[in-house]
Design an enzyme around this catalytic site. Structure first.
Site, mmCIF file in Angstrom:
data_model
loop_
_atom_site.group_PDB
_atom_site.id
_atom_site.type_symbol
_atom_site.label_atom_id
_atom_site.label_comp_id
_atom_site.label_asym_id
_atom_site.label_seq_id
_atom_site.Cartn_x
_atom_site.Cartn_y
_atom_site.Cartn_z
ATOM 1 C CD GLN A 648 -95.391 63.171 13.046
ATOM 2 O OE1 GLN A 648 -95.326 61.979 12.824
ATOM 3 N NE2 GLN A 648 -96.420 63.911 12.660
ATOM 4 C CG LEU A 649 -93.066 68.644 9.082
ATOM 5 C CD1 LEU A 649 -91.950 68.602 8.056
ATOM 6 C CD2 LEU A 649 -94.337 69.247 8.479
ATOM 7 C CG HIS A 650 -88.729 67.611 13.813
ATOM 8 N ND1 HIS A 650 -88.715 66.369 13.213
ATOM 9 C CD2 HIS A 650 -87.427 67.947 13.988
ATOM 10 C CE1 HIS A 650 -87.472 65.969 13.024
ATOM 11 N NE2 HIS A 650 -86.665 66.913 13.476
ATOM 12 C CG LEU A 651 -90.112 75.223 12.633
ATOM 13 C CD1 LEU A 651 -89.397 75.441 11.304
ATOM 14 C CD2 LEU A 651 -91.282 76.211 12.769
#
Length: 752
Positions: A648-651
């Site tokens: 899951q794309l996470h910053l």
């Protein structure tokens, strides 16, 4: 014969037939030709082309057959092609004799291509072949059984999309007799109705014992059922057809004027479509938007040809509800003239939402001719797709975008709860919006076709590019978090004991087990089979897949179901959730998770996702402002791991002190202090300029490089000594980080 009902008939012109026989050795092809020629009562002239006798009574070559057939057609003769023709490649060159030759339509006659499939049980073909003499046939005796079985295992039954105007299937002697009578009674000016005729039934099992003994096939091999054809009704006039649905027999009294859906498909397409990334799409803008169909068909053929020339292992299916559609006829004829590979581009009559269940064509992606609001309003394809997909598509679409401008498209992952996903196997719907020439609709171009053609080109380019991106970035994890391979074949291997233990863990414990696990890839080899790309040899596909283990699903589950994890969440919006990294690598370390399904890492991000990435960046700024008010001496960076260990794309919003007991090894350090860590500002700039973020192939080397201080760049043998040095190091952070908004502190304006 009254000479009416054939689609290709022209008044007052003779119809010359190129009749391609399809069948295994011993199926009765030569006998069929002899019976038709003997029983012909009209002055129609038939010439039989047989490769076994083409060279003065001896076996010859395919080239000789093509030359003889070409000469016969030029002379206005009808031709039998008496060869096995059991795969598309064997038939394709003969198809060109009728479709694109200069004599296919002259002032004297036109050429129609018919197929007669002698699909008799294998035992009959083998029995006949074994008893043959050596007079005409090279295949006889004991060798025949093995050869016939092998050929039947690899057969690709013909389909209308190859260029046939009519195909007749014969499963028994009665069917063969009916076909003989049909062609024997056909006069020179008569024509037959177009379509697929003869109800196909489950294939008779071949004599597997022989092949098992010879170790030619897997013992588990079984015959595959076929489906869905129309059939001539005995006693009806030519031009009257009857449509049989799968599993149904013919019904008398069919109405020839009734609209019928003719998929004309066989199992070879069904199997190969499962193995090839396939997009089904309708004509864009030619219905309600009233775009000129001749211009539109040219753009479709040009766009399809350009896309297929640069893309491998994909298939496009052009779909229309009726064969009477003008755009359908134009696209089909222009595709043949352009010599577009019929195995990679199909033209299909049917319902785009029922291609698998009714047409035996498995399309994992379908395109929707959408409206600018991306709503299920109106009629046509848009309403049909939204209705078939259910509310799940509306919800998923809203998460991706609110509107769409002409010339653009957007790919929406279809939730597994959607009926279209469950029934048809559709994993994505790509909404695409074309130009409008209808003054009753928004954004009418008022017949400005210079602008309209450019927009329509852009629409198809965007559609195919989105489709290609889905192929390149195929997801290997389904919506339940289970591994799925590149060809959408479910992973049947499960470890129940591990699952039980995993389910018993609390969420923080599961994440704890996740952290520190190394990235894993597996290389899988897929045999795409004979029916997928070519007829004579299998195609193997080696794919290096990212395997998201069960431990790596924790963030994905939080993002997809935030209501179940409220105790962990600091902030939630429609686009993202914010939470503390449960095993932070610095004093302050938070994660901002995108809620959009399908964005697992920055390599998945495209330009249409730029607004979401900017929102995540803004959220990060707000949190680091808060942290700086609490402790003004801190310095922060915001960015993404090039290849994350968690799905899951996470910053990451992380302070640069790295004062944390959870930072334990070289991978932890290098993932935040090498080019493996991509600053958010750089990622946004790259996506805005090029449509995607730059990635580096040697990311493994970055994680294994020697430990160096992120300030003075001095080398250290292990993490404890590095941490000790950092506490004493008085150097400033590299000047490069001061550029482009990569560094944030109370002394820099970036945080404002």
């Amino acid at each position: 014969m009254d000479g009416k009902g054939g689609d290709g008939e022209k008044e007052g012109k003779r119809t010359v037939l190129l009749l391609i026989l399809v069948g295994a050795p011993g199926s009765g092809k030569s006998t069929f030709c002899d019976q038709v020629m003997k029983a012909t009562t009209s002055n129609r002239t038939w010439i039989r082309i047989c490769q076994d006798t083409i060279a003065n009574g001896k076996s010859g070559t395919k080239i000789q057959c093509l030359k003889r057939a070409s000469d016969a057609l030029k002379g206005g003769n009808s031709v039998f092609i008496d060869r096995c023709n059991l795969d598309i490649d064997q038939r394709s060159e003969f198809m060109k004799l009728g479709g694109s030759s200069p004599y296919a339509s002259t002032s004297d006659f036109s050429v129609d291509i018919h197929g007669v499939v002698l699909d008799l049980p294998a035992r009959i073909c083998i029995s006949r072949s074994v008893k043959r003499s050596t007079d005409e046939h090279s295949l006889h005796g004991g060798k025949a059984a093995a050869v016939v079985n092998k050929m039947l295992q690899k057969k690709e039954l013909p389909k209308l999309t190859e260029g046939f105007s009519r195909i007749t299937f014969c499963q028994n002697e009665n069917d063969v007799g009916d076909a003989v009578n049909t062609y024997a009674n056909l006069g020179p000016f008569d024509s037959l109705p177009s379509g697929c005729f003869g109800k196909k039934v489950a294939d008779s099992k071949v004599q597997l014992g022989i092949m098992r003994f010879m170790k030619k096939i897997d013992p588990s091999t079984t015959a595959i059922p076929d489906g869905n054809c129309s059939k001539d009704v005995s006693g009806t006039k030519p031009g009257t057809t009857e449509i049989c649905q799968p599993g149904e027999g013919p019904t008398n009294g069919s109405n020839p004027s009734k609209e019928s859906k003719q998929y004309g498909r066989d199992t070879s397409h069904h199997l190969s479509s499962k193995n090839i990334h396939t997009l089904a799409f309708p004509s864009i803008s030619t219905s309600d938007f009233q775009f000129d169909i001749n211009m539109a068909s040219d753009i479709i053929i040009e766009s399809v040809g350009a896309f297929l020339n640069k893309t491998e292992n994909v298939r496009l299916v052009f779909v229309d509800l009726t064969h009477r559609s003008n755009i359908f006829s134009l696209v089909r004829s222009k595709a043949m003239k352009a010599n577009i590979d019929p195995q990679k581009f199909l033209t299909v009559v049917g319902d785009i939402t029922k291609l698998s269940t009714e047409g035996n064509i498995c399309c994992n992606v379908i395109a929707n001719a959408a409206n600018w609001r991306l709503k299920p309003s109106g009629g046509g394809v848009n309403a049909a797709i939204f209705k078939a997909a259910g509310e799940a598509l509306e919800i998923a679409t809203r998460k991706c975008a609110g509107t769409l401008s002409p010339g653009n498209s957007i790919a929406v992952p279809l939730p597994s709860t959607s009926p279209l996903y469950q029934r048809e196997g559709v994993t994505h719907v790509i909404h695409v919006l074309g130009p409008n020439m209808n003054p009753q609709r928004p954004s009418c171009l008022k017949n400005d076709y210079n602008k309209g053609c450019k927009i329509l080109h852009d629409s198809y380019s965007s559609l195919f590019e989105n489709f290609a991106n889905l192929d390149r970035n195929r997801k290997y994890i389904n919506r339940e978090g289970d591994l799925v391979d590149i060809l959408n074949i479910p992973n049947k291997v499960a470890n129940a004991d591990l699952k039980t233990k995993r389910d018993a863990l609390t969420e923080p414990e599961r994440i704890k087990k996740c952290k520190g696990d190394s990235e894993q890839f597996v290389t899988r080899k897929y045999d795409l089979g004979d029916n997928s790309l070519r007829s004579e040899s299998s195609v193997e596909l080696n794919v290096k897949e990212k395997v998201w283990g069960s431990w790596a699903q924790a963030l994905h589950k939080i993002a997809m179901n935030p209501e179940k994890h409220q105790a962990l969440i600091l902030e939630e919006t429609d686009d993202y959730v914010v939470l503390n990294d449960l095993y932070p690598k610095a004093k302050k370390h938070v994660l901002i998770l995108a809620k959009l399904y399908g964005l697992d890492r920055i390599s998945d991000v495209r330009k249409e996702h730029l607004p979401l990435v900017k929102k995540m960046h803004s959220a990060g700024l707000r949190f680091l402002e808060k942290f700086l008010k609490e402790e003004s001496t801190l310095i922060f960076r915001m960015g993404y791991h090039m290849i994350p260990s968690m799905r899951q794309l996470h910053l990451h919003v992380i302070s640069q002190d790295f004062d944390s007991p959870n930072l334990k090894n070289k991978k932890h350090w290098n993932s935040f202090n090498t080019a493996f860590f991509r600053d958010s500002a750089d990622v946004i700039e790259e996506i805005d300029n090029t449509g995607r973020a730059v990635t580096i192939n040697d990311h493994d080397k970055l994680l294994s490089t020697e430990l160096r201080c992120h300030k003075c760049r001095s080398a250290h043998p292990n993490v404890p000594k590095l941490k000790s040095h950092i506490n004493r190091c008085s150097s400033s952070l590299p000047e490069s980080l001061l550029q482009n908004g990569r560094l944030f502190s109370s002394t820099f304006p970036n945080a404002q």
